[in-house]
Design a protein around this motif. Structure first.
Motif, PDB file in Angstrom:
ATOM      1  N   ILE A 197     103.996 -24.285 -14.601  1.00 43.80           N
ATOM      2  CA  ILE A 197     102.558 -24.044 -14.774  1.00 43.80           C
ATOM      3  C   ILE A 197     101.879 -23.840 -13.427  1.00 43.80           C
ATOM      4  CG2 ILE A 197     100.427 -25.043 -15.685  1.00 43.80           C
ATOM      5  CD1 ILE A 197     102.220 -26.617 -17.650  1.00 43.80           C
ATOM      6  N   GLN A 198     102.366 -24.501 -12.387  1.00 46.75           N
ATOM      7  CA  GLN A 198     101.809 -24.367 -11.046  1.00 46.75           C
ATOM      8  C   GLN A 198     101.807 -22.911 -10.592  1.00 46.75           C
ATOM      9  OE1 GLN A 198     100.847 -27.059  -8.845  1.00 46.75           O
ATOM     10  NE2 GLN A 198     100.073 -25.463  -7.494  1.00 46.75           N
ATOM     11  N   SER A 199     102.760 -22.126 -11.074  1.00 52.49           N
ATOM     12  CA  SER A 199     102.874 -20.739 -10.636  1.00 52.49           C
ATOM     13  C   SER A 199     101.708 -19.879 -11.107  1.00 52.49           C
ATOM     14  CB  SER A 199     104.190 -20.140 -11.138  1.00 52.49           C
ATOM     15  OG  SER A 199     104.221 -20.104 -12.551  1.00 52.49           O
ATOM     16  N   SER A 200     100.872 -20.395 -12.023  1.00 51.02           N
ATOM     17  CA  SER A 200      99.717 -19.632 -12.499  1.00 51.02           C
ATOM     18  C   SER A 200      98.504 -19.784 -11.589  1.00 51.02           C
ATOM     19  CB  SER A 200      99.348 -20.077 -13.918  1.00 51.02           C
ATOM     20  OG  SER A 200      98.894 -21.425 -13.926  1.00 51.02           O
ATOM     21  N   THR A 201      98.561 -20.662 -10.601  1.00 52.11           N
ATOM     22  CA  THR A 201      97.399 -20.934  -9.758  1.00 52.11           C
ATOM     23  C   THR A 201      96.809 -19.687  -9.102  1.00 52.11           C
ATOM     24  OG1 THR A 201      98.322 -23.132  -9.311  1.00 52.11           O
ATOM     25  CG2 THR A 201      96.507 -22.387  -7.914  1.00 52.11           C
ATOM     26  N   PRO A 202      97.615 -18.794  -8.489  1.00 46.49           N
ATOM     27  CA  PRO A 202      97.007 -17.606  -7.884  1.00 46.49           C
ATOM     28  C   PRO A 202      96.225 -16.746  -8.871  1.00 46.49           C
ATOM     29  CG  PRO A 202      99.242 -17.902  -7.082  1.00 46.49           C
ATOM     30  CD  PRO A 202      99.056 -18.878  -8.196  1.00 46.49           C
ATOM     31  N   LEU A 203      96.646 -16.743 -10.134  1.00 45.41           N
ATOM     32  CA  LEU A 203      95.905 -15.977 -11.135  1.00 45.41           C
ATOM     33  C   LEU A 203      94.538 -16.605 -11.383  1.00 45.41           C
ATOM     34  CD1 LEU A 203      98.792 -15.338 -13.696  1.00 45.41           C
ATOM     35  CD2 LEU A 203      98.031 -13.878 -11.806  1.00 45.41           C
ATOM     36  N   PHE A 204      94.470 -17.929 -11.436  1.00 44.48           N
ATOM     37  CA  PHE A 204      93.183 -18.607 -11.610  1.00 44.48           C
ATOM     38  C   PHE A 204      92.264 -18.350 -10.413  1.00 44.48           C
ATOM     39  CE2 PHE A 204      95.590 -21.660 -14.447  1.00 44.48           C
ATOM     40  CZ  PHE A 204      94.955 -21.253 -15.609  1.00 44.48           C
ATOM     41  N   VAL A 205      92.824 -18.365  -9.206  1.00 43.32           N
ATOM     42  CA  VAL A 205      92.024 -18.096  -8.011  1.00 43.32           C
ATOM     43  C   VAL A 205      91.451 -16.679  -8.071  1.00 43.32           C
ATOM     44  CG1 VAL A 205      92.049 -17.882  -5.496  1.00 43.32           C
ATOM     45  CG2 VAL A 205      93.358 -19.709  -6.602  1.00 43.32           C
ATOM     46  N   ALA A 206      92.296 -15.711  -8.449  1.00 42.20           N
ATOM     47  CA  ALA A 206      91.848 -14.326  -8.534  1.00 42.20           C
ATOM     48  C   ALA A 206      90.762 -14.159  -9.589  1.00 42.20           C
ATOM     49  CB  ALA A 206      93.033 -13.415  -8.838  1.00 42.20           C
ATOM     50  N   LEU A 207      90.918 -14.812 -10.739  1.00 41.41           N
ATOM     51  CA  LEU A 207      89.929 -14.685 -11.809  1.00 41.41           C
ATOM     52  C   LEU A 207      88.590 -15.302 -11.410  1.00 41.41           C
ATOM     53  CD1 LEU A 207      92.136 -15.451 -14.953  1.00 41.41           C
ATOM     54  CD2 LEU A 207      91.147 -13.242 -14.278  1.00 41.41           C
ATOM     55  N   PHE A 242      97.678 -30.240 -17.195  1.00 42.93           N
ATOM     56  CA  PHE A 242      98.058 -29.721 -15.884  1.00 42.93           C
ATOM     57  C   PHE A 242      97.494 -28.310 -15.687  1.00 42.93           C
ATOM     58  CE2 PHE A 242     100.831 -28.463 -12.395  1.00 42.93           C
ATOM     59  CZ  PHE A 242     100.936 -29.642 -11.676  1.00 42.93           C
ATOM     60  N   ALA A 243      97.527 -27.492 -16.745  1.00 37.60           N
ATOM     61  CA  ALA A 243      96.942 -26.152 -16.656  1.00 37.60           C
ATOM     62  C   ALA A 243      95.439 -26.242 -16.409  1.00 37.60           C
ATOM     63  CB  ALA A 243      97.229 -25.368 -17.935  1.00 37.60           C
ATOM     64  N   GLY A 244      94.788 -27.211 -17.054  1.00 38.88           N
ATOM     65  CA  GLY A 244      93.363 -27.403 -16.806  1.00 38.88           C
ATOM     66  C   GLY A 244      93.077 -27.804 -15.370  1.00 38.88           C
ATOM     67  N   ALA A 245      93.943 -28.647 -14.807  1.00 41.12           N
ATOM     68  CA  ALA A 245      93.779 -29.055 -13.417  1.00 41.12           C
ATOM     69  C   ALA A 245      93.882 -27.854 -12.478  1.00 41.12           C
ATOM     70  CB  ALA A 245      94.829 -30.102 -13.049  1.00 41.12           C
ATOM     71  N   LEU A 246      94.810 -26.950 -12.769  1.00 36.41           N
ATOM     72  CA  LEU A 246      94.990 -25.776 -11.918  1.00 36.41           C
ATOM     73  C   LEU A 246      93.836 -24.797 -12.073  1.00 36.41           C
ATOM     74  CD1 LEU A 246      98.813 -25.172 -12.378  1.00 36.41           C
ATOM     75  CD2 LEU A 246      97.637 -26.319 -10.491  1.00 36.41           C
ATOM     76  N   MET A 247      93.281 -24.681 -13.276  1.00 34.78           N
ATOM     77  CA  MET A 247      92.119 -23.833 -13.462  1.00 34.78           C
ATOM     78  C   MET A 247      90.937 -24.351 -12.640  1.00 34.78           C
ATOM     79  SD  MET A 247      90.212 -22.708 -16.999  1.00 34.78           S
ATOM     80  CE  MET A 247      89.653 -24.380 -17.359  1.00 34.78           C
ATOM     81  N   VAL A 248      90.773 -25.661 -12.622  1.00 37.21           N
ATOM     82  CA  VAL A 248      89.713 -26.283 -11.824  1.00 37.21           C
ATOM     83  C   VAL A 248      89.973 -26.063 -10.334  1.00 37.21           C
ATOM     84  CG1 VAL A 248      88.674 -28.489 -11.182  1.00 37.21           C
ATOM     85  CG2 VAL A 248      89.116 -27.972 -13.584  1.00 37.21           C
ATOM     86  N   PHE A 249      91.244 -26.187  -9.916  1.00 32.90           N
ATOM     87  CA  PHE A 249      91.579 -25.978  -8.508  1.00 32.90           C
ATOM     88  C   PHE A 249      91.350 -24.520  -8.107  1.00 32.90           C
ATOM     89  CE2 PHE A 249      94.462 -25.304  -4.894  1.00 32.90           C
ATOM     90  CZ  PHE A 249      94.048 -26.328  -4.065  1.00 32.90           C
ATOM     91  N   GLY A 250      91.549 -23.579  -9.034  1.00 34.11           N
ATOM     92  CA  GLY A 250      91.241 -22.180  -8.744  1.00 34.11           C
ATOM     93  C   GLY A 250      89.778 -21.989  -8.428  1.00 34.11           C
ATOM     94  N   LEU A 251      88.909 -22.689  -9.154  1.00 35.34           N
ATOM     95  CA  LEU A 251      87.469 -22.639  -8.862  1.00 35.34           C
ATOM     96  C   LEU A 251      87.179 -23.197  -7.478  1.00 35.34           C
ATOM     97  CD1 LEU A 251      84.504 -22.244  -9.574  1.00 35.34           C
ATOM     98  CD2 LEU A 251      84.586 -24.390 -10.871  1.00 35.34           C
ATOM     99  N   TYR A 252      87.827 -24.303  -7.134  1.00 35.10           N
ATOM    100  CA  TYR A 252      87.660 -24.884  -5.792  1.00 35.10           C
ATOM    101  C   TYR A 252      88.063 -23.885  -4.711  1.00 35.10           C
ATOM    102  CZ  TYR A 252      89.046 -27.602  -1.666  1.00 35.10           C
ATOM    103  OH  TYR A 252      89.219 -28.051  -0.383  1.00 35.10           O
ATOM    104  N   SER A 253      89.200 -23.228  -4.895  1.00 33.16           N
ATOM    105  CA  SER A 253      89.694 -22.284  -3.886  1.00 33.16           C
ATOM    106  C   SER A 253      88.740 -21.119  -3.712  1.00 33.16           C
ATOM    107  CB  SER A 253      91.082 -21.766  -4.290  1.00 33.16           C
ATOM    108  OG  SER A 253      91.997 -22.833  -4.423  1.00 33.16           O
ATOM    109  N   ALA A 254      88.199 -20.605  -4.823  1.00 32.37           N
ATOM    110  CA  ALA A 254      87.257 -19.494  -4.735  1.00 32.37           C
ATOM    111  C   ALA A 254      85.944 -19.934  -4.094  1.00 32.37           C
ATOM    112  CB  ALA A 254      87.000 -18.912  -6.122  1.00 32.37           C
ATOM    113  N   ALA A 255      85.461 -21.130  -4.461  1.00 29.36           N
ATOM    114  CA  ALA A 255      84.190 -21.622  -3.929  1.00 29.36           C
ATOM    115  C   ALA A 255      84.278 -21.956  -2.445  1.00 29.36           C
ATOM    116  CB  ALA A 255      83.739 -22.857  -4.715  1.00 29.36           C
TER     117      ALA A 255
END
Length: 325
Positions: free
Chosen positions: A121-131, A180-193
């Motif tokens: 699931i961790q491998s989806s993080t860059p997609l969340f950051v991009a979105l 865990f997927a929810g945690a990574l979606m939240v971390f994607g928001l952090y990375s973008a912000a």
């Protein structure tokens, strides 16, 4: 061209650069080290599941990190306090997403899922950051970034599925995986912000976020303690806290934040695909797994994808803001 002394044939010695100053301007190395430390964090979180209470671990993690940073950050915080206070909504968002919600969910999730699922699931993080970058700021992926993310994602799947794509159908996801997927979606928001961070010293930013993150997590830790899941102060718990505070928190977040500030979130995000790569290496080294051909193939794809996605876009003369890679 080297500087010359009064004797023209003798070059002057190059000015000395402190190793930390050099490291501070190496975004690729910083991001790779952050991924290594977070890979160890996932493996360790699963290993101590059921022994170390996850919400207490999350809270102590940021209390310890703040105490480590305080002697170095105090002067910067005093100077940057007005700027931080003026940007308090953004600081609160960064603290919630990058330090409170993300960590509580990820540690809690590892109580219910396997390390393999977490790494997958961790491998989806860059997609969340991009979105998030696209949704909030209109930042689009370049073709090279898209191709690099796709290539490294394939490499991650090759490693985690052990070269057998048919194994994907046999993977079962549970509530821990969804958390865990929810945690990574939240971390994607952090990375973008993070790209909108105020102009303050990075020690001021991370120390203020760790302090606020610990405060936000304190009620959850108290609830967990009252429910009977209490931290046992044995060697395993102390070693876990030591690794989490020093490597997975203080150093990893300093390195990751600095990497984003140097090359931006979309170019930095593919480095998060190194987390499952490093996770599999740690499993080989620490858990005795055998190095196989599919490991090497996956490593090659991940590294190639990261290199492609992190390339500097070329801006041809006269093209304005259009990027060409």
């Amino acid at each position: 061209m080297p500087r010359l002394s009064k004797h023209a044939w003798l070059p002057l010695p190059a000015p000395h650069r402190h190793p930390l100053s050099w490291l501070n301007n190496q975004p690729y190395l910083l991001l790779a080290l952050a991924s290594l430390f977070w890979a160890g964090n996932i493996v360790l979180a699963r290993y101590v599941a059921g022994h170390v209470p996850p919400l207490t671990l999350s809270c102590i993690r940021w209390v310890g990190t703040f105490l480590m940073l305080w002697p170095f950050a105090r002067a910067h915080l005093a100077r940057d306090w007005r700027t931080l206070r003026a940007h308090w909504p953004l600081i609160l968002l960064l603290s919630l997403t990058g330090f409170a919600i993300n960590n509580a969910l990820s540690y809690w999730a590892m109580q219910y899922t396997q390390a393999l699922n977490g790494l997958l699931i961790q491998s989806s993080t860059p997609l969340f950051v991009a979105l998030w970058s696209l949704a909030l700021f209109g930042v689009r992926l370049t073709m090279a970034q898209f191709a690099g993310i796709a290539m490294s994602l394939i490499g991650v799947l090759v490693i985690l599925l052990r070269g057998d794509l048919g194994a994907l159908a046999g993977i079962q996801f549970n509530r821990g995986d969804l958390m865990f997927a929810g945690a990574l979606m939240v971390f994607g928001l952090y990375s973008a912000a993070m790209t909108r961070r105020p102009a303050v010293h990075q020690l001021s930013l991370i120390s203020s976020c760790t302090a606020l993150g610990a405060v936000l997590l304190l009620p959850l830790a108290v609830w967990e303690y009252s429910s009977g899941f209490v931290l046992t102060p044995d060697l395993l718990s102390i070693a876990t806290l030591g690794y989490v505070v020093v490597f997975a928190s203080t150093l990893a977040y300093l390195f990751f934040n600095r990497g984003i500030s140097l090359i931006g979130p979309n170019r930095a995000a593919p480095f998060l695909h190194l987390v499952p790569l490093f996770g599999s290496v740690l499993a080989i080294l620490l858990l005795g797994e055998e190095l196989r051909l599919f490991h090497l193939a996956g490593y090659a794809l991940v590294i190639a994808g990261v290199i492609i996605a992190s390339r500097v876009p070329i801006r041809p003369p006269g093209t304005g803001d259009r990027l060409k890679v």
